[in-house]
Design a protein around this motif. Structure first.
Motif, PDB file in Angstrom:
ATOM      1  N   HIS A   1       0.833  -1.203   0.000  1.00 10.06           N
ATOM      2  CA  HIS A   1       0.000   0.000   0.000  1.00 10.06           C
ATOM      3  C   HIS A   1       0.871   1.258   0.000  1.00 10.06           C
ATOM      4  CE1 HIS A   1      -3.782   2.123   0.617  1.00 10.06           C
ATOM      5  NE2 HIS A   1      -3.097   2.923   1.419  1.00 10.06           N
ATOM      6  N   MET A   2       0.562   2.184  -0.916  1.00  8.50           N
ATOM      7  CA  MET A   2       1.232   3.488  -0.961  1.00  8.50           C
ATOM      8  C   MET A   2       0.297   4.510  -0.329  1.00  8.50           C
ATOM      9  SD  MET A   2       2.780   3.651  -4.827  1.00  8.50           S
ATOM     10  CE  MET A   2       2.908   5.419  -4.750  1.00  8.50           C
ATOM     11  N   THR A   3       0.836   5.354   0.515  1.00 11.36           N
ATOM     12  CA  THR A   3       0.056   6.421   1.121  1.00 11.36           C
ATOM     13  C   THR A   3       0.593   7.749   0.614  1.00 11.36           C
ATOM     14  OG1 THR A   3      -0.365   5.107   3.087  1.00 11.36           O
ATOM     15  CG2 THR A   3      -0.619   7.475   3.300  1.00 11.36           C
ATOM     16  N   TYR A   4      -0.321   8.625   0.234  1.00 16.28           N
ATOM     17  CA  TYR A   4       0.084   9.950  -0.240  1.00 16.28           C
ATOM     18  C   TYR A   4       0.258  10.880   0.931  1.00 16.28           C
ATOM     19  CZ  TYR A   4      -0.150   8.669  -5.052  1.00 16.28           C
ATOM     20  OH  TYR A   4       0.118   8.087  -6.255  1.00 16.28           O
ATOM     21  N   ARG A   5       1.094  11.861   0.748  1.00 12.06           N
ATOM     22  CA  ARG A   5       1.467  12.747   1.844  1.00 12.06           C
ATOM     23  C   ARG A   5       0.263  13.520   2.379  1.00 12.06           C
ATOM     24  NH1 ARG A   5       3.904  16.497  -2.529  1.00 12.06           N
ATOM     25  NH2 ARG A   5       2.350  18.136  -2.524  1.00 12.06           N
ATOM     26  N   ASP A   6       0.425  14.010   3.592  1.00 12.27           N
ATOM     27  CA  ASP A   6      -0.618  14.824   4.220  1.00 12.27           C
ATOM     28  C   ASP A   6      -0.937  16.021   3.335  1.00 12.27           C
ATOM     29  OD1 ASP A   6      -0.655  13.149   6.379  1.00 12.27           O
ATOM     30  OD2 ASP A   6       0.640  14.412   7.620  1.00 12.27           O
ATOM     31  N   ARG A   7      -2.163  16.444   3.379  1.00 12.84           N
ATOM     32  CA  ARG A   7      -2.668  17.625   2.671  1.00 12.84           C
ATOM     33  C   ARG A   7      -2.799  17.410   1.158  1.00 12.84           C
ATOM     34  NH1 ARG A   7      -3.965  21.520   5.496  1.00 12.84           N
ATOM     35  NH2 ARG A   7      -3.756  23.113   3.934  1.00 12.84           N
ATOM     36  N   THR A   8      -2.728  16.175   0.688  1.00 17.89           N
ATOM     37  CA  THR A   8      -2.923  15.916  -0.739  1.00 17.89           C
ATOM     38  C   THR A   8      -4.339  16.311  -1.149  1.00 17.89           C
ATOM     39  OG1 THR A   8      -1.302  14.136  -0.713  1.00 17.89           O
ATOM     40  CG2 THR A   8      -2.811  14.160  -2.565  1.00 17.89           C
ATOM     41  N   TYR A   9      -5.331  16.001  -0.311  1.00 13.84           N
ATOM     42  CA  TYR A   9      -6.704  16.375  -0.642  1.00 13.84           C
ATOM     43  C   TYR A   9      -6.858  17.898  -0.674  1.00 13.84           C
ATOM     44  CZ  TYR A   9     -11.617  17.125  -0.794  1.00 13.84           C
ATOM     45  OH  TYR A   9     -12.848  17.597  -1.180  1.00 13.84           O
ATOM     46  N   GLN A  10      -6.266  18.592   0.275  1.00 10.96           N
ATOM     47  CA  GLN A  10      -6.364  20.056   0.296  1.00 10.96           C
ATOM     48  C   GLN A  10      -5.724  20.653  -0.957  1.00 10.96           C
ATOM     49  OE1 GLN A  10      -5.567  18.133   2.884  1.00 10.96           O
ATOM     50  NE2 GLN A  10      -7.155  18.619   4.381  1.00 10.96           N
ATOM     51  N   GLN A  11      -4.635  20.063  -1.424  1.00 11.19           N
ATOM     52  CA  GLN A  11      -4.000  20.528  -2.663  1.00 11.19           C
ATOM     53  C   GLN A  11      -4.920  20.270  -3.851  1.00 11.19           C
ATOM     54  OE1 GLN A  11      -1.029  22.302  -3.026  1.00 11.19           O
ATOM     55  NE2 GLN A  11      -1.943  22.578  -5.047  1.00 11.19           N
ATOM     56  N   ALA A  12      -5.631  19.138  -3.835  1.00 10.74           N
ATOM     57  CA  ALA A  12      -6.578  18.835  -4.914  1.00 10.74           C
ATOM     58  C   ALA A  12      -7.694  19.876  -4.954  1.00 10.74           C
ATOM     59  CB  ALA A  12      -7.162  17.432  -4.727  1.00 10.74           C
ATOM     60  N   GLU A  13      -8.202  20.291  -3.794  1.00  9.87           N
ATOM     61  CA  GLU A  13      -9.229  21.336  -3.758  1.00  9.87           C
ATOM     62  C   GLU A  13      -8.685  22.651  -4.314  1.00  9.87           C
ATOM     63  OE1 GLU A  13     -10.626  21.445   0.337  1.00  9.87           O
ATOM     64  OE2 GLU A  13     -12.486  20.485  -0.331  1.00  9.87           O
ATOM     65  N   ALA A  14      -7.458  22.994  -3.944  1.00 13.56           N
ATOM     66  CA  ALA A  14      -6.841  24.219  -4.458  1.00 13.56           C
ATOM     67  C   ALA A  14      -6.665  24.139  -5.978  1.00 13.56           C
ATOM     68  CB  ALA A  14      -5.498  24.469  -3.772  1.00 13.56           C
ATOM     69  N   ASN A  15      -6.249  22.969  -6.477  1.00 10.69           N
ATOM     70  CA  ASN A  15      -6.097  22.785  -7.925  1.00 10.69           C
ATOM     71  C   ASN A  15      -7.427  22.975  -8.647  1.00 10.69           C
ATOM     72  OD1 ASN A  15      -3.402  22.212  -7.532  1.00 10.69           O
ATOM     73  ND2 ASN A  15      -3.632  20.004  -7.781  1.00 10.69           N
ATOM     74  N   GLN A  16      -8.536  22.542  -8.021  1.00 12.98           N
ATOM     75  CA  GLN A  16      -9.847  22.717  -8.633  1.00 12.98           C
ATOM     76  C   GLN A  16     -10.227  24.194  -8.727  1.00 12.98           C
ATOM     77  OE1 GLN A  16     -12.002  20.229 -10.049  1.00 12.98           O
ATOM     78  NE2 GLN A  16      -9.928  19.423  -9.992  1.00 12.98           N
ATOM     79  N   GLN A  17      -9.889  24.962  -7.715  1.00 15.41           N
ATOM     80  CA  GLN A  17     -10.182  26.398  -7.765  1.00 15.41           C
ATOM     81  C   GLN A  17      -9.368  27.075  -8.873  1.00 15.41           C
ATOM     82  OE1 GLN A  17     -12.647  27.946  -6.174  1.00 15.41           O
ATOM     83  NE2 GLN A  17     -13.152  25.890  -5.487  1.00 15.41           N
ATOM     84  N   ILE A  18      -8.110  26.683  -9.005  1.00 13.82           N
ATOM     85  CA  ILE A  18      -7.261  27.230 -10.070  1.00 13.82           C
ATOM     86  C   ILE A  18      -7.828  26.835 -11.432  1.00 13.82           C
ATOM     87  CG2 ILE A  18      -4.979  27.067 -11.156  1.00 13.82           C
ATOM     88  CD1 ILE A  18      -3.886  26.688  -8.217  1.00 13.82           C
ATOM     89  N   CYS A  19      -8.242  25.584 -11.570  1.00 15.98           N
ATOM     90  CA  CYS A  19      -8.801  25.095 -12.828  1.00 15.98           C
ATOM     91  C   CYS A  19     -10.050  25.883 -13.209  1.00 15.98           C
ATOM     92  CB  CYS A  19      -9.113  23.605 -12.704  1.00 15.98           C
ATOM     93  SG  CYS A  19      -9.687  22.838 -14.233  1.00 15.98           S
ATOM     94  N   LYS A  20     -10.946  26.111 -12.260  1.00 18.65           N
ATOM     95  CA  LYS A  20     -12.186  26.845 -12.544  1.00 18.65           C
ATOM     96  C   LYS A  20     -11.904  28.304 -12.875  1.00 18.65           C
ATOM     97  CE  LYS A  20     -15.100  23.614 -10.181  1.00 18.65           C
ATOM     98  NZ  LYS A  20     -16.064  23.300  -9.171  1.00 18.65           N
ATOM     99  N   THR A  21     -10.920  28.902 -12.221  1.00 16.76           N
ATOM    100  CA  THR A  21     -10.528  30.274 -12.560  1.00 16.76           C
ATOM    101  C   THR A  21      -9.975  30.319 -13.976  1.00 16.76           C
ATOM    102  OG1 THR A  21     -10.076  30.818 -10.254  1.00 16.76           O
ATOM    103  CG2 THR A  21      -9.012  32.186 -11.927  1.00 16.76           C
ATOM    104  N   ASN A  22      -9.109  29.367 -14.319  1.00 18.61           N
ATOM    105  CA  ASN A  22      -8.556  29.308 -15.678  1.00 18.61           C
ATOM    106  C   ASN A  22      -9.646  29.072 -16.713  1.00 18.61           C
ATOM    107  OD1 ASN A  22      -5.982  29.729 -14.708  1.00 18.61           O
ATOM    108  ND2 ASN A  22      -5.432  27.570 -14.728  1.00 18.61           N
ATOM    109  N   LEU A  23     -10.630  28.256 -16.387  1.00 17.74           N
ATOM    110  CA  LEU A  23     -11.752  28.008 -17.285  1.00 17.74           C
ATOM    111  C   LEU A  23     -12.515  29.299 -17.559  1.00 17.74           C
ATOM    112  CD1 LEU A  23     -13.286  25.753 -18.783  1.00 17.74           C
ATOM    113  CD2 LEU A  23     -14.612  25.405 -16.701  1.00 17.74           C
TER     114      LEU A  23
END
Length: 82
Positions: A46-68
């Motif tokens: 099992h691989m575990t992703y680092r802490d705050r990966t989900y929070q970074q994903a939420e931030a990426n979504q905001q950037i994506c929607k702004t770029n859109l």
């Protein structure tokens, strides 16, 4: 040789953020449950992703929607050619 890939995308009503290794989903953001999911098969280490990966994903979504929005504004006067 391994292929490590991050997939990130959005629309007005939906979004996706995943990490893949050799074509297998290793981590995916569940924006409904507001958490990261690691859908790894039981026969691998099992691989575990680092802490705050989900929070970074939420931030990426905001950037994506702004770029859109920026692209829509920039492209609104372009005529569609037949």
């Amino acid at each position: 040789l391994h292929v490590d890939r991050q997939v990130s995308g959005c629309s007005d009503h939906d979004g996706e953020e995943t990490y893949n290794l050799d074509g297998e989903e290793m981590w995916v953001a569940d924006f409904i449950k507001r958490e990261g999911v690691e859908p790894q098969p039981p026969f691998i280490d099992h691989m575990t992703y680092r802490d705050r990966t989900y929070q970074q994903a939420e931030a990426n979504q905001q950037i994506c929607k702004t770029n859109l929005d920026v692209v829509r504004t920039a492209m609104k006067d372009f005529k569609i050619e037949d």
